[in-house]
Design a protein around this motif. Structure first.
Motif, PDB file in Angstrom:
ATOM      1  N   ALA A   1       0.830  -1.202   0.000  1.00  0.00           N
ATOM      2  CA  ALA A   1       0.000   0.000   0.000  1.00  0.00           C
ATOM      3  C   ALA A   1       0.868   1.257   0.000  1.00  0.00           C
ATOM      4  N   LEU A   2       1.988   1.228   0.703  1.00  0.00           N
ATOM      5  CA  LEU A   2       2.881   2.387   0.728  1.00  0.00           C
ATOM      6  C   LEU A   2       3.457   2.665  -0.647  1.00  0.00           C
ATOM      7  N   ARG A   3       3.932   1.605  -1.317  1.00  0.00           N
ATOM      8  CA  ARG A   3       4.514   1.804  -2.649  1.00  0.00           C
ATOM      9  C   ARG A   3       3.472   2.394  -3.605  1.00  0.00           C
ATOM     10  N   LEU A   4       2.246   1.910  -3.529  1.00  0.00           N
ATOM     11  CA  LEU A   4       1.179   2.444  -4.369  1.00  0.00           C
ATOM     12  C   LEU A   4       0.732   3.822  -3.887  1.00  0.00           C
ATOM     13  N   GLY A   5       0.777   4.025  -2.573  1.00  0.00           N
ATOM     14  CA  GLY A   5       0.322   5.278  -1.999  1.00  0.00           C
ATOM     15  C   GLY A   5       1.152   6.478  -2.401  1.00  0.00           C
ATOM     16  N   VAL A   6       2.465   6.302  -2.512  1.00  0.00           N
ATOM     17  CA  VAL A   6       3.289   7.452  -2.903  1.00  0.00           C
ATOM     18  C   VAL A   6       3.036   7.826  -4.366  1.00  0.00           C
ATOM     19  N   ARG A   7       2.720   6.828  -5.191  1.00  0.00           N
ATOM     20  CA  ARG A   7       2.350   7.147  -6.574  1.00  0.00           C
ATOM     21  C   ARG A   7       1.035   7.923  -6.605  1.00  0.00           C
ATOM     22  N   ALA A   8       0.103   7.501  -5.763  1.00  0.00           N
ATOM     23  CA  ALA A   8      -1.168   8.223  -5.693  1.00  0.00           C
ATOM     24  C   ALA A   8      -0.948   9.648  -5.204  1.00  0.00           C
ATOM     25  N   ALA A   9      -0.070   9.828  -4.218  1.00  0.00           N
ATOM     26  CA  ALA A   9       0.215  11.169  -3.700  1.00  0.00           C
ATOM     27  C   ALA A   9       0.792  12.056  -4.794  1.00  0.00           C
ATOM     28  N   GLU A  10       1.682  11.506  -5.599  1.00  0.00           N
ATOM     29  CA  GLU A  10       2.270  12.295  -6.693  1.00  0.00           C
ATOM     30  C   GLU A  10       1.188  12.720  -7.687  1.00  0.00           C
ATOM     31  N   ARG A  11       0.270  11.826  -8.010  1.00  0.00           N
ATOM     32  CA  ARG A  11      -0.799  12.167  -8.954  1.00  0.00           C
ATOM     33  C   ARG A  11      -1.735  13.222  -8.360  1.00  0.00           C
ATOM     34  N   ILE A  12      -2.052  13.078  -7.074  1.00  0.00           N
ATOM     35  CA  ILE A  12      -2.924  14.057  -6.430  1.00  0.00           C
ATOM     36  C   ILE A  12      -2.262  15.433  -6.432  1.00  0.00           C
ATOM     37  N   ARG A  13      -0.958  15.479  -6.178  1.00  0.00           N
ATOM     38  CA  ARG A  13      -0.232  16.758  -6.207  1.00  0.00           C
ATOM     39  C   ARG A  13      -0.295  17.406  -7.596  1.00  0.00           C
ATOM     40  N   ARG A  14      -0.159  16.582  -8.633  1.00  0.00           N
ATOM     41  CA  ARG A  14      -0.191  17.136  -9.986  1.00  0.00           C
ATOM     42  C   ARG A  14      -1.575  17.689 -10.326  1.00  0.00           C
ATOM     43  N   ILE A  15      -2.606  16.954  -9.924  1.00  0.00           N
ATOM     44  CA  ILE A  15      -3.976  17.339 -10.258  1.00  0.00           C
ATOM     45  C   ILE A  15      -4.431  18.536  -9.416  1.00  0.00           C
ATOM     46  N   ASN A  16      -4.069  18.522  -8.132  1.00  0.00           N
ATOM     47  CA  ASN A  16      -4.555  19.549  -7.197  1.00  0.00           C
ATOM     48  C   ASN A  16      -3.410  19.957  -6.268  1.00  0.00           C
ATOM     49  N   PRO A  17      -2.536  20.859  -6.701  1.00  0.00           N
ATOM     50  CA  PRO A  17      -1.364  21.232  -5.889  1.00  0.00           C
ATOM     51  C   PRO A  17      -1.711  21.815  -4.527  1.00  0.00           C
ATOM     52  N   ALA A  18      -2.896  22.378  -4.367  1.00  0.00           N
ATOM     53  CA  ALA A  18      -3.263  22.990  -3.094  1.00  0.00           C
ATOM     54  C   ALA A  18      -3.768  21.980  -2.067  1.00  0.00           C
ATOM     55  N   CYS A  19      -4.025  20.764  -2.493  1.00  0.00           N
ATOM     56  CA  CYS A  19      -4.577  19.745  -1.590  1.00  0.00           C
ATOM     57  C   CYS A  19      -3.516  19.296  -0.581  1.00  0.00           C
ATOM     58  N   ARG A  20      -3.863  19.312   0.698  1.00  0.00           N
ATOM     59  CA  ARG A  20      -2.973  18.758   1.727  1.00  0.00           C
ATOM     60  C   ARG A  20      -3.081  17.235   1.690  1.00  0.00           C
ATOM     61  N   ILE A  21      -1.959  16.571   1.942  1.00  0.00           N
ATOM     62  CA  ILE A  21      -1.939  15.113   1.905  1.00  0.00           C
ATOM     63  C   ILE A  21      -1.502  14.566   3.255  1.00  0.00           C
ATOM     64  N   VAL A  22      -2.282  13.613   3.754  1.00  0.00           N
ATOM     65  CA  VAL A  22      -1.979  12.903   4.994  1.00  0.00           C
ATOM     66  C   VAL A  22      -1.722  11.443   4.649  1.00  0.00           C
TER      67      VAL A  22
END
Length: 455
Positions: A66-87
């Motif tokens: 889940a961690l390996r997949l989660g960091v990829r998801a975090a990168e995509r979320i940052r690209r789509i919505n840079p203002a979104c905070r990530i936990v």
């Protein structure tokens, strides 16, 4: 933060189960007045509309995959919505907090983290400044019933295969954390030998809702169902009284199976069809290095206890460690064949290599130091090499073998035969591999889940 979808809950992988990493945080947040969205990336795509609407995304990382997949998801979320905070929250968030913060996550939470997540969202809603990394929250929470409505249907997750039928399976937890300190486990560094039970009424209501959604089998996903044996037994008795046709499985340490052997007749009578147990190795040297709390002799006792009760043992292994010899590995294969456990061990279990994440208790032990080769931060693990080069080569080849077999849906017994042939070939004893005779394709198979990754 209180507008619908301002908080986005993301799960990446929970062993093929409908994720509690979505259902429980959602229940806590809704009770506090928030209206979160949810995405399970193991069965559905990342919804960019939801991501653009989110002001905070909480990514569950309870395990390494889940961690390996989660960091990829975090990168995509940052690209789509840079203002979104990530936990990032979960066991592997805490172990890898230093690497996650800044590059992937704005905040890291762990332990009993749902209340901490609610607190974080409430304080962000008030515009407060917050610490990016909070110590694991270790206190019993006032659990609501998990909110599963709106999550992908049970049919999209792991099912139970039994007697030629495929039964929908639900997943619940009756406790979190663990009393024990196995050195390679990610739980002890976070929980420190503590565990917290979920009230019976919460678990039973969760089961009721899963049954209403079609579940005919329940997986108790506790790290160890017998950390609280009386709690567990009362729960399955109540569940069986209400749903006598419902089967279940659970996870228990070998030492607990041995210690509580008298309880398994009752477990069988209430619908238990198999028990997952982290055997890890038959080598007493390896078991001592991992501080597993059991011996090879205990494994045999536990197997006999479950057989006498009519419950299948589904062992998991970590067959590749720095202390495992090639002879140890061959002995493990022979034991599985001799005990007719081939159909009760998913082939991937024969290729698993010891994972040493940041924060692992193993790193403080002298026994591991000669083998370490530095941190691979991108893979969230410390590299190590085996003193016998044949073992590292064998592990890599077996990993490729079982992946290819899984893609082609090969009979696990045939895959086991290939694994055994390759291992004996590497030991320069190819003739010995011929002693194994694969069972016929048409044969009774012990109950099992369709998702092979137990840990």
């Amino acid at each position: 933060m209180r507008e619908p979808g301002a908080v986005l809950l993301v799960s990446c992988y929970e062993l093929g189960h409908q994720p509690l990493g979505l259902a429980w945080p959602r229940a806590f947040l809704e009770r506090a007045g928030f209206v979160p969205d949810a995405i399970d990336l193991s069965v559905e795509p990342l919804d960019e509309t939801k991501v653009r609407r989110a002001r905070l995304a909480a990514i569950a990382v309870p395990m390494h995959t889940a961690l390996r997949l989660g960091v990829r998801a975090a990168e995509r979320i940052r690209r789509i919505n840079p203002a979104c905070r990530i936990v990032c929250h979960g066991l592997y968030a805490e172990l890898n907090a230093e690497h996650l913060l800044g590059r992937y996550a704005d905040f890291v939470l762990s332990g009993e983290s749902e209340a901490a997540l609610v607190d974080l969202v409430e304080r962000l809603d008030r515009g407060e400044q917050l610490a990016r990394h909070q110590a694991p929250r270790l206190e019993r929470l006032p659990f609501p019933v998990p909110r599963r409505d709106g999550l992908p249907a049970l049919a999209r997750y792991a099912a139970l295969e039994r007697d030629g039928r495929r039964l929908l399976a639900g997943y619940v937890e009756t406790s979190r954390g663990c009393l024990h300190s196995c050195l390679h486990c990610p739980i002890p560094p976070v929980y420190g030998g503590r565990f917290f039970v979920v009230p019976h009424d919460v678990v039973l209501e969760d089961v009721r809702r899963l049954v209403a959604a079609g579940a005919q089998h329940i997986t108790f996903g506790d790290p160890d169902f017998l950390n609280g044996p009386r709690h567990a037994l009362r729960l399955v008795q109540a569940m069986h009284a209400e749903f006598p046709g419902l089967s279940y499985d659970c996870t228990a340490k070998i030492e607990h199976i041995v210690r509580h052997r008298e309880r398994f007749t009752e477990f069988a009578a209430t619908g238990c069809v198999f028990v997952v147990s982290a055997v890890e190795s038959l080598s007493n040297v390896v078991l001592a290095q991992l501080e597993k709390g059991h011996t090879r002799a205990d494994v045999q006792v536990a197997l006999d206890v479950l057989r006498q009760a009519g419950i299948a043992l589904r062992p998991s292994f970590v067959p590749f460690t720095p202390w495992t010899s090639l002879d140890d590995y061959l002995e493990l294969l022979d034991w599985v064949a001799q005990e007719e456990l081939v159909d009760q061990v998913d082939p991937v279990q024969f290729s698993i290599r010891l994972l040493i994440p940041q924060g692992s208790l193993l790193l403080a032990r002298p026994g591991i130091q000669p083998f370490l080769r530095g941190l691979d931060a991108a893979s969230f693990t410390h590299r190590w090499t085996h003193p016998d080069p044949r073992m590292d080569l064998l592990q890599r080849d077996l990993n490729a073998l079982v992946e290819q077999a899984a893609r082609s849906a090969q009979d696990p017994a045939a895959t086991f035969g290939r694994i055994r042939a390759l291992a004996y070939l590497r030991a320069d004893r190819p003739a010995a591999a011929a002693r194994f005779r694969a069972p016929p394709p048409e044969r009774p198979i012990a109950p099992r889940l369709t998702e092979p990754w137990f840990c």
